[in-house]
Write a protein that holds these residues in place. Structure first.
Motif, PDB file in Angstrom:
ATOM      1  N   VAL A  16     -13.832 -26.198  80.854  1.00 50.31           N
ATOM      2  CA  VAL A  16     -13.625 -27.371  81.719  1.00 50.31           C
ATOM      3  C   VAL A  16     -14.481 -27.277  82.976  1.00 50.31           C
ATOM      4  O   VAL A  16     -15.096 -28.259  83.409  1.00 50.31           O
ATOM      5  N   ALA A  17     -14.577 -26.093  83.545  1.00 48.91           N
ATOM      6  CA  ALA A  17     -15.284 -25.939  84.826  1.00 48.91           C
ATOM      7  C   ALA A  17     -16.783 -26.177  84.707  1.00 48.91           C
ATOM      8  O   ALA A  17     -17.437 -26.594  85.672  1.00 48.91           O
ATOM      9  N   THR A  18     -17.339 -25.927  83.541  1.00 43.77           N
ATOM     10  CA  THR A  18     -18.805 -26.032  83.378  1.00 43.77           C
ATOM     11  C   THR A  18     -19.211 -27.118  82.398  1.00 43.77           C
ATOM     12  O   THR A  18     -20.396 -27.253  82.067  1.00 43.77           O
ATOM     13  N   ARG A  19     -18.230 -27.923  81.926  1.00 47.55           N
ATOM     14  CA  ARG A  19     -18.541 -28.927  80.897  1.00 47.55           C
ATOM     15  C   ARG A  19     -19.563 -29.945  81.399  1.00 47.55           C
ATOM     16  O   ARG A  19     -20.479 -30.321  80.681  1.00 47.55           O
ATOM     17  N   ASN A  20     -19.414 -30.403  82.626  1.00 48.00           N
ATOM     18  CA  ASN A  20     -20.344 -31.414  83.155  1.00 48.00           C
ATOM     19  C   ASN A  20     -21.772 -30.869  83.233  1.00 48.00           C
ATOM     20  O   ASN A  20     -22.745 -31.574  82.933  1.00 48.00           O
ATOM     21  N   MET A  21     -21.913 -29.616  83.657  1.00 45.07           N
ATOM     22  CA  MET A  21     -23.256 -29.010  83.697  1.00 45.07           C
ATOM     23  C   MET A  21     -23.839 -28.895  82.292  1.00 45.07           C
ATOM     24  O   MET A  21     -25.032 -29.134  82.078  1.00 45.07           O
ATOM     25  N   ALA A  22     -22.967 -28.565  81.323  1.00 48.32           N
ATOM     26  CA  ALA A  22     -23.433 -28.455  79.932  1.00 48.32           C
ATOM     27  C   ALA A  22     -23.884 -29.812  79.407  1.00 48.32           C
ATOM     28  O   ALA A  22     -24.909 -29.927  78.723  1.00 48.32           O
ATOM     29  N   MET A  23     -23.128 -30.876  79.744  1.00 48.19           N
ATOM     30  CA  MET A  23     -23.509 -32.228  79.303  1.00 48.19           C
ATOM     31  C   MET A  23     -24.828 -32.662  79.944  1.00 48.19           C
ATOM     32  O   MET A  23     -25.645 -33.325  79.315  1.00 48.19           O
ATOM     33  N   SER A  24     -25.006 -32.266  81.224  1.00 46.90           N
ATOM     34  CA  SER A  24     -26.269 -32.597  81.916  1.00 46.90           C
ATOM     35  C   SER A  24     -27.455 -31.920  81.225  1.00 46.90           C
ATOM     36  O   SER A  24     -28.514 -32.532  81.036  1.00 46.90           O
ATOM     37  N   ARG A  25     -27.268 -30.649  80.836  1.00 48.05           N
ATOM     38  CA  ARG A  25     -28.333 -29.930  80.120  1.00 48.05           C
ATOM     39  C   ARG A  25     -28.610 -30.580  78.759  1.00 48.05           C
ATOM     40  O   ARG A  25     -29.740 -30.671  78.320  1.00 48.05           O
ATOM     41  N   GLN A  26     -27.533 -31.029  78.100  1.00 47.86           N
ATOM     42  CA  GLN A  26     -27.698 -31.660  76.780  1.00 47.86           C
ATOM     43  C   GLN A  26     -28.490 -32.960  76.905  1.00 47.86           C
ATOM     44  O   GLN A  26     -29.350 -33.269  76.060  1.00 47.86           O
ATOM     45  N   LYS A  27     -28.192 -33.740  77.975  1.00 45.81           N
ATOM     46  CA  LYS A  27     -28.951 -34.979  78.199  1.00 45.81           C
ATOM     47  C   LYS A  27     -30.438 -34.680  78.420  1.00 45.81           C
ATOM     48  O   LYS A  27     -31.305 -35.399  77.954  1.00 45.81           O
ATOM     49  N   LYS A  28     -30.704 -33.618  79.155  1.00 44.16           N
ATOM     50  CA  LYS A  28     -32.104 -33.222  79.374  1.00 44.16           C
ATOM     51  C   LYS A  28     -32.786 -32.867  78.050  1.00 44.16           C
ATOM     52  O   LYS A  28     -33.949 -33.239  77.810  1.00 44.16           O
ATOM     53  N   LEU A  29     -32.013 -32.164  77.198  1.00 42.54           N
ATOM     54  CA  LEU A  29     -32.561 -31.820  75.869  1.00 42.54           C
ATOM     55  C   LEU A  29     -32.840 -33.070  75.051  1.00 42.54           C
ATOM     56  O   LEU A  29     -33.889 -33.192  74.413  1.00 42.54           O
ATOM     57  N   ASP A  30     -31.907 -34.025  75.096  1.00 40.30           N
ATOM     58  CA  ASP A  30     -32.046 -35.240  74.286  1.00 40.30           C
ATOM     59  C   ASP A  30     -33.241 -36.085  74.731  1.00 40.30           C
ATOM     60  O   ASP A  30     -33.867 -36.756  73.909  1.00 40.30           O
ATOM     61  N   LYS A  31     -33.539 -36.070  76.030  1.00 39.64           N
ATOM     62  CA  LYS A  31     -34.630 -36.906  76.566  1.00 39.64           C
ATOM     63  C   LYS A  31     -35.983 -36.194  76.521  1.00 39.64           C
ATOM     64  O   LYS A  31     -37.014 -36.813  76.789  1.00 39.64           O
ATOM     65  N   MET A  32     -35.980 -34.922  76.207  1.00 41.05           N
ATOM     66  CA  MET A  32     -37.216 -34.142  76.263  1.00 41.05           C
ATOM     67  C   MET A  32     -38.209 -34.608  75.202  1.00 41.05           C
ATOM     68  O   MET A  32     -37.867 -34.803  74.042  1.00 41.05           O
ATOM     69  N   GLU A  33     -39.456 -34.829  75.631  1.00 43.21           N
ATOM     70  CA  GLU A  33     -40.532 -35.180  74.686  1.00 43.21           C
ATOM     71  C   GLU A  33     -41.090 -33.884  74.100  1.00 43.21           C
ATOM     72  O   GLU A  33     -41.747 -33.107  74.794  1.00 43.21           O
ATOM     73  N   ILE A  34     -40.788 -33.678  72.843  1.00 43.67           N
ATOM     74  CA  ILE A  34     -41.115 -32.397  72.212  1.00 43.67           C
ATOM     75  C   ILE A  34     -42.613 -32.284  71.935  1.00 43.67           C
ATOM     76  O   ILE A  34     -43.229 -33.186  71.365  1.00 43.67           O
ATOM     77  N   ILE A  35     -43.177 -31.164  72.375  1.00 43.38           N
ATOM     78  CA  ILE A  35     -44.588 -30.878  72.074  1.00 43.38           C
ATOM     79  C   ILE A  35     -44.673 -30.331  70.654  1.00 43.38           C
ATOM     80  O   ILE A  35     -43.922 -29.420  70.286  1.00 43.38           O
TER      81      ILE A  35
END
Length: 518
Positions: free
Chosen positions: A283-302
């Motif tokens: 619970v304490a780190t879920r929001n940070m994990a979701m933020s990282r996941q969003k960054k992964l989802d938006k990343m333009e893969i080389i």
């Protein structure tokens, strides 16, 4: 000013894509080298821009009144025509203009004032075109170009059906140069030219005022004549300023930068995924994990471009032959007329010999006479004992619908399908090439199929007729290495000193015994 625009071009054969969303622009005076590995689509691109082939998608637009001249590596000449006939067809459109000019002159006597202005404007335009294309110096131009390419020595009344591959190329090239087009499209022009005429063509292109696009695997030649490189790789076309050496420098830097960026991104992806996996349930780190996941989802893969398979040529050496490979006694080669003086030649085990000299003097005929494929006009050839001959012809004939797999299976019926595929793959052919019909492959890919047959059969003497024609840089380098390592004997016809000088121990200058004037 742009004279050719190609926009969003896509094309393929069956399920094999050649181009995807390719765009290209040619400006007046640009000297372009179109480079890339065998099978990347260089000749296909030429066929599309000249209208011989319709693209699957995209458009090709030429500026108005632009005349393109195309030297096609597969062009044919009409039997029965003389060299003079073929060269004169270069000016057919100018003779048509002259006819129209004479018609206008006849009309001027009866034309109204309005018609007179239009006719005079057209007359002026035609006269300008005739002057620009040296119409009144046609005979001198024919003589100049024909002499430079060694055609006058052959005789301009010579039937074109009786020409060697090199002489045929010279005729097509001479016709093209006489046409003086606004843009030259040259597909492997040096393949059948000898050293002297390659040097002449090099000087001609260095001084050429108009634009040209050149396809060639002759890197020293490309380096001397182009100022722009378009690199065809992985269905894309990329522009580089400078010659081939400069392109290689920039390409290597760009490739290293992309690989470094790819590794950095992959490291970041691993770290982000690890953080998400460790923290998404808390619970304490879920929001940070979701933020990282969003960054992964938006990343333009080389993505790294797929590495092209590098060919591997390893010739199988057979049993040891006798000391003498072949010996000729007063051998006269030729067809209806002699091509040589009586020849007394001998080759011994272990020798590696290059046959050099101008096109049309009988180098290929000598090889075929030694093999017994062409009967000698007089004299004899004696072959040594225990010979296992490997013969590479200058050109293959693939008019049927045979696939690469079937082609090799016919040669080696005892191979399993895995062995056939593995043998073709070792020669630098991909799965899609292997399953394609041989006739739809590029000239370089067809040469690799023929080399595949050669390297999978034991030999102790190789007779090679222009084996470097059509091969890309990697394949040519690998072939040189394989021939240097080969323990048998070699008799090689080649027009590239930078290739054969590192392979052979002896050079035979065939111009010393030919009866043909070149």
């Amino acid at each position: 000013m742009s004279i050719l625009n190609v926009e969003h071009l896509s094309h393929g054969f069956g399920d094999r894509a050649i181009f995807e969303d390719v765009s290209f622009r040619l400006l007046r005076g640009e000297h372009i080298g179109l480079v890339g590995a065998n099978g990347e689509g260089k000749s296909t691109f030429m066929n599309i821009v000249t209208g011989k082939l319709m693209p699957d998608e995209g458009k090709v637009e030429w500026s108005r009144n632009v005349r393109a001249g195309y030297l096609d590596q597969h062009a044919v000449l009409t039997p029965g025509m003389t060299i003079q006939d073929v060269l004169r067809t270069a000016f057919a459109w100018l003779f048509d203009l002259e006819t129209r000019m004479n018609e206008i002159c006849d009309l001027l006597g009866t034309a109204s004032e309005d018609q007179m202005d239009a006719l005079m404007e057209e007359l002026s335009e035609i006269q300008g075109l005739l002057d620009a294309h040296d119409f009144y110096m046609i005979d001198a131009r024919v003589e100049e170009v024909a002499r430079a390419l060694g055609l006058t020595a052959l005789g301009l009344d010579h039937d074109v059906s009786d020409l060697s591959g090199g002489q045929r190329t010279k005729v097509l090239l001479a016709k093209l140069l006489l046409e003086k087009p606004d843009i030259l499209l040259l597909d492997e022009p040096t393949n059948y030219l000898d050293e002297e005429h390659i040097a002449w063509l090099k000087r001609y292109l260095q001084e050429y005022e108009n634009a040209f696009i050149l396809i060639s695997h002759d890197i020293p030649f490309v380096n001397e004549v182009v100022n722009l490189i378009y690199h065809m790789e992985n269905r894309k076309l990329t522009r580089y300023v400078g010659n081939y050496d400069r392109f290689q420098e920039v390409y290597a830097i760009q490739k290293a930068q992309i690989e470094a960026a790819y590794e950095r991104q992959q490291q970041e992806i691993r770290e982000l995924k690890d953080f998400v996996n460790r923290n998404k349930a808390r619970v304490a780190t879920r929001n940070m994990a979701m933020s990282r996941q969003k960054k992964l989802d938006k990343m333009e893969i080389i993505e790294l471009a797929a590495e092209k398979p590098k060919p591997e040529f390893n010739f199988k050496v057979g049993r040891t032959p006798g000391k003498m490979i072949f010996e000729t006694r007063d051998l006269v080669i030729g067809y209806d007329e002699p091509l040589s003086k009586p020849l007394n030649l001998a080759m011994e085990r272990g020798q590696k010999i290059a046959l050099v000299g101008a096109n049309g003097i009988g180098k290929t005929t000598l090889l075929k006479s030694i093999l017994g494929l062409i009967p000698a006009l007089s004299g004899s050839v004696r072959l040594g004992d225990s010979l296992q001959i490997g013969y590479f012809e200058q050109e293959g004939s693939y008019d049927n619908a045979t696939t690469c797999i079937q082609e090799l299976w016919q040669e080696f019926p005892g191979f399993t399908q895995f062995e056939v595929r593995a043998a073709l793959a070792k020669c630098g052919l991909t799965t899609k090439h292997i399953e394609s019909q041989v006739r739809v492959l590029s000239g370089g890919e067809q040469a690799k199929v023929r080399l595949c047959k050669l390297i999978n059969r034991e030999s102790n003497i190789l007779l090679l007729d222009e084996p470097t024609n059509h091969l890309d840089v990697d394949a040519k380098d690998e072939l040189k290495r394989a021939l240097q390592a080969y323990k048998g004997s070699i008799l090689l016809i080649c027009h590239e000193p930078e290739f054969y000088n590192d392979v052979v121990t002896t050079v035979w200058d065939c111009s010393k015994w030919t009866t043909r004037i070149v």
